[in-house]
Scaffold this motif. Sequence first.
Motif, mmCIF file in Angstrom:
data_model
loop_
_atom_site.group_PDB
_atom_site.id
_atom_site.type_symbol
_atom_site.label_atom_id
_atom_site.label_comp_id
_atom_site.label_asym_id
_atom_site.label_seq_id
_atom_site.Cartn_x
_atom_site.Cartn_y
_atom_site.Cartn_z
ATOM 1 N N MET A 1 -35.317 36.996 -17.247
ATOM 2 C CA MET A 1 -35.558 35.825 -17.672
ATOM 3 C C MET A 1 -37.237 35.353 -18.058
ATOM 4 S SD MET A 1 -32.770 33.378 -15.687
ATOM 5 C CE MET A 1 -33.305 31.690 -16.601
ATOM 6 N N ALA A 2 -37.873 35.868 -17.202
ATOM 7 C CA ALA A 2 -39.559 35.791 -17.111
ATOM 8 C C ALA A 2 -39.970 36.417 -18.291
ATOM 9 C CB ALA A 2 -40.042 36.072 -15.772
ATOM 10 N N ARG A 3 -39.637 37.597 -18.565
ATOM 11 C CA ARG A 3 -40.032 38.268 -19.734
ATOM 12 C C ARG A 3 -39.923 37.770 -20.996
ATOM 13 N NH1 ARG A 3 -38.165 42.797 -16.480
ATOM 14 N NH2 ARG A 3 -36.336 43.108 -17.725
ATOM 15 N N ARG A 4 -38.457 37.206 -21.168
ATOM 16 C CA ARG A 4 -37.956 36.651 -22.331
ATOM 17 C C ARG A 4 -38.871 35.230 -22.342
ATOM 18 N NH1 ARG A 4 -31.424 37.130 -21.809
ATOM 19 N NH2 ARG A 4 -31.304 39.512 -22.154
ATOM 20 N N ASP A 5 -39.145 34.634 -21.429
ATOM 21 C CA ASP A 5 -39.800 33.333 -21.417
ATOM 22 C C ASP A 5 -41.382 33.584 -21.885
ATOM 23 O OD1 ASP A 5 -39.758 30.232 -20.827
ATOM 24 O OD2 ASP A 5 -41.472 30.827 -19.952
ATOM 25 N N VAL A 6 -41.600 34.448 -21.322
ATOM 26 C CA VAL A 6 -43.269 34.927 -21.602
ATOM 27 C C VAL A 6 -43.401 35.252 -23.416
ATOM 28 C CG1 VAL A 6 -45.126 36.742 -21.428
ATOM 29 C CG2 VAL A 6 -43.969 35.816 -19.423
ATOM 30 N N ARG A 7 -42.420 35.953 -23.781
ATOM 31 C CA ARG A 7 -42.343 36.273 -25.232
ATOM 32 C C ARG A 7 -42.114 35.023 -25.904
ATOM 33 N NH1 ARG A 7 -39.375 40.729 -23.649
ATOM 34 N NH2 ARG A 7 -37.533 39.919 -24.001
ATOM 35 N N ARG A 8 -41.016 34.055 -25.596
ATOM 36 C CA ARG A 8 -40.873 32.766 -26.212
ATOM 37 C C ARG A 8 -42.099 31.956 -26.400
ATOM 38 N NH1 ARG A 8 -35.487 30.149 -24.133
ATOM 39 N NH2 ARG A 8 -36.165 28.741 -25.670
ATOM 40 N N HIS A 9 -42.571 31.635 -25.304
ATOM 41 C CA HIS A 9 -43.878 30.712 -25.110
ATOM 42 C C HIS A 9 -45.253 31.620 -25.175
ATOM 43 C CE1 HIS A 9 -40.742 27.781 -24.740
ATOM 44 N NE2 HIS A 9 -40.434 28.483 -23.973
#
Length: 971
Positions: free
Chosen positions: A32-40
């Motif tokens: 989830m952290a990797r996805r959140d980093v890419r999204r924001h």
Amino acid sequence: MPTRDQADSGRPEQGAGRLEQWRAGWRVALRMARRDVRRHRGRSVLIAVMVGLPVLLLVAGSTLWYSNDLDVAERLPLQVGQTQGFLVGPRSEALRQGLDPNTSYTPEGLEPRPAEPVPGYGPGHEAAALGSLVGGRMDPVTATTGTVRLDGRAIQVSVLGVDGEVAGAVLAPRVTLETGRWPTRTDEVVVTPVGVATGLPTSGTFELIDDSGAGNVTQRTVTVVGTGQGFQTWGSTQVEPVEVITTPSVTAASVQWLVERSSPITWPEIEQLNRHGIGAYSRYVALHPQTAALFEGDGGPPDSNSALYAVGAATLGLLLLTSLLAGPAFAVSAARQRRTLALAASNGAARAQLRRSVLAQALVLGVLSSLLGAAVGITGGLLAAVVVGRFAPRYFFGPLEVPWAAIAVVVVAGVVSSVVAALVPSRGLGSLDIVSILRGQSVSAPLRRRVPVVGAMLAGIGVATVLFASFQYDTAYFFVFLGGVLLIVIGALLMVPLVLALGARLAHRLPLAGRMAAREAGRLRGRATPTVAAIMAGAAVLTTACIALQADTLRQAANYRPTVATGQALLNTPGGPVTTAELTAAIRRVEPSIQALDLQSLSGDDESGIALTAVPAGCTLAETIRVNDATVDSTSNIAVSADEPAPRCAALSTSGSLPGSALKAADLDQLTSVLTLTPRQRSAMADGALAMLDPDATRGLPRQTRWNTGVVDVDRLRPVDIQTTDGTVMLSRYRVTPTPNGAATVAQQEQDAVRLPVVRLEHDQWVRALVTWSGGVGGLITTRTAKDLHLTASPYATILRGDGPITVEQEQRIADVVAGISADATVQVERGFQRDDGLVIALAIGTIALVILVATLIATALGQAEAAPLLGTMAAVGATRGTRRALAGAQATYLGILGAVLGVLVGIAPGIAISRILTADYSGAGMDLSTVVIDIPWLQILLPVLLVPLVAGGLAWVSIRRAPTVTKRAT
């Protein structure tokens, strides 16, 4: 696998199941952290900058440091080439050296032994004698200094002398030839990259003034026959590149004999060479120091881990600062995920999983930013080393080296600081109000009263600790000081929520925008606290630095003593082929208003040993000589205390070394122009008078102390009292003869008395002729009078004076013309105390202020992004752009001022403690606190810490440019 019911009920699980559950939880959180980093991406970039920039700077600095810091193996080729080492000497006494061949010690209670003669050693046979002694070939390498005159400029250079045609390949890489050929005569040279960088040509000719030492100065025109590289070395550790390479100088005072042979130079052989007064630096012993019998105090090679320790200390210091600066970004990140995390909690997610979601983002961003910062830092450090070596070859670097151990420490610290920055926001997720968050309401949990109380106690203990440590002499208390600083910071952080809550309650007197900003910060303390902490960290560092610098400046100013009158200049001429007359004539050509006063010291002519002294009433000639002439009794002028009064028999003397006791001479015309002598005063001095300060002016000056080497303020220098009778002074003339051992001189009986008329000078005239080092001036006669008294005048000091105070522009023109004649001569204009590191201090303060500004802007930008729904609601109910701008600016300014004020309060105690440490006097008896200077420069502190929040508020105000997009809100 245990069921969810088992997990929620808290029933015991098997160890493997718990570990697997922990792994699975972290896998989900990291995904989830990797996805959140890419999204924001925007927020991720800001956090990466906060964490990665310090890592980049530390890694780049470490790479440069290690590449510049040569170890023994890297340094040896530049010292001995391909040989086994080098010899220095022989001296007249036997040696007991350490690793450094220039060191020597004598065991306590033993006298130095005379050196055993080297068989066959003599002028022209040195190489053969030393080669026979060690069984090898000797290659001489000489080191001298010189001045190059080229196109109206004087360039100071180091000159290396080698026989390149014979030993060029053997001495490489200490000397290497790149183009052309080696010099074969004394009028041929090879120019190095350092020489080219200073302006030397790679072909043609130039004038070289070579100083071989012991007064051997030669001047010749040399031809450039090639380019290459060369290094000179002193002892075992110092290596520097030179500008010019030529043939060995037969008159050089510094000669090293490099030993060509197949077997190494061992320590027993070095001890044998020491008996002949010869020092030796051995390649084998340098690489194997355990084979040497080192004496106590010879530390041997420097600690190879010192750079790693320094990097570790800097990393620990920046870890706390980086954690505080990155805290706002993670706080906002956690706030933006409140609804998502509340949904997860409503579906059964445990508190640990919620915390992992925030910590995982910190871990991912910390690893990525630290690794990226390390990669860029390594590349930048290596590139900087290459660029510096190319364009500034004097700051040469050894083999490019990447310090992987130091980099690992920095990277780990970067990751840890990122996780620490996210730790506080993650802890706040344990008390989520799921219902309020799902309804769109976000309010911080009620303030717990004991938290600020604990913070106040910790801060108080920290203040007491740092102040206590500043009174201690032992350096181990430095760690106590660091612990106290940490307690102050932690205590202040725990009190920030209380400050925000009190600010919200007291905001009713503020304008609307300020009132809304204060209440918003008090309501959302979880988001505002990290922002205030980030700004507080920078302001605290700035406050501490400003207080410490102010104390150091005031201490230096209090200890500063001008050597000549304000507005005058001192011309320092080291001697050699360029005379003072040449320099002053050149100065007069560019600045006709400048007058020069060449003060001369006096001694007996033709080694007659004649000296003059004015014997005070109640003193005998022997007593006066003993007090004033240090060559007769070297212990007579040594003061027990700087405050001890001058001795009773202190008097005017040609050999006087007490303050205001030396009799000096100068040219009559120079005295007239510089001192503005009246016609009557000039006429009297032309007839042989002695110029002295008017006794009426003397009585108004403070009594001088006995300290004979300290510099006294030129305006307060009181000459010794001179007794006059009917306008004349009587001087006793005596003769001194050296004793057989030359250690002292013995005064013979008085020969005769000399009576000179007296010219009384006003204090304004008197100070123009004063140079306060080496005792200063007590009386003046003309050089003609000195000659009539059979005294020889030798240069003492040259004073430059203009029609008014010498301006900066005049100083620059004078310095330019002096540098064009002699690279060794300097001009120093007296303008009172001036810090020479003002630019460095300004850059440091500016950098800290910039950090505060960046932290404020980033925290404000993230806060504005979270407050977008509120701004949308305000726009929907009719708020104008001006109102929204006022709110945004007020929020940034309010948080910035709170953080700045707290930072000032946090930094005061460490600043006071550091001031005490910097300005106290340390001696074997302990710590003297009477010299401590403590002064808080409120203007220097308050300007940046208050201006930066205002600038941040202004930028936040400008950032609101258009109406936000209005969407339906849950509340």
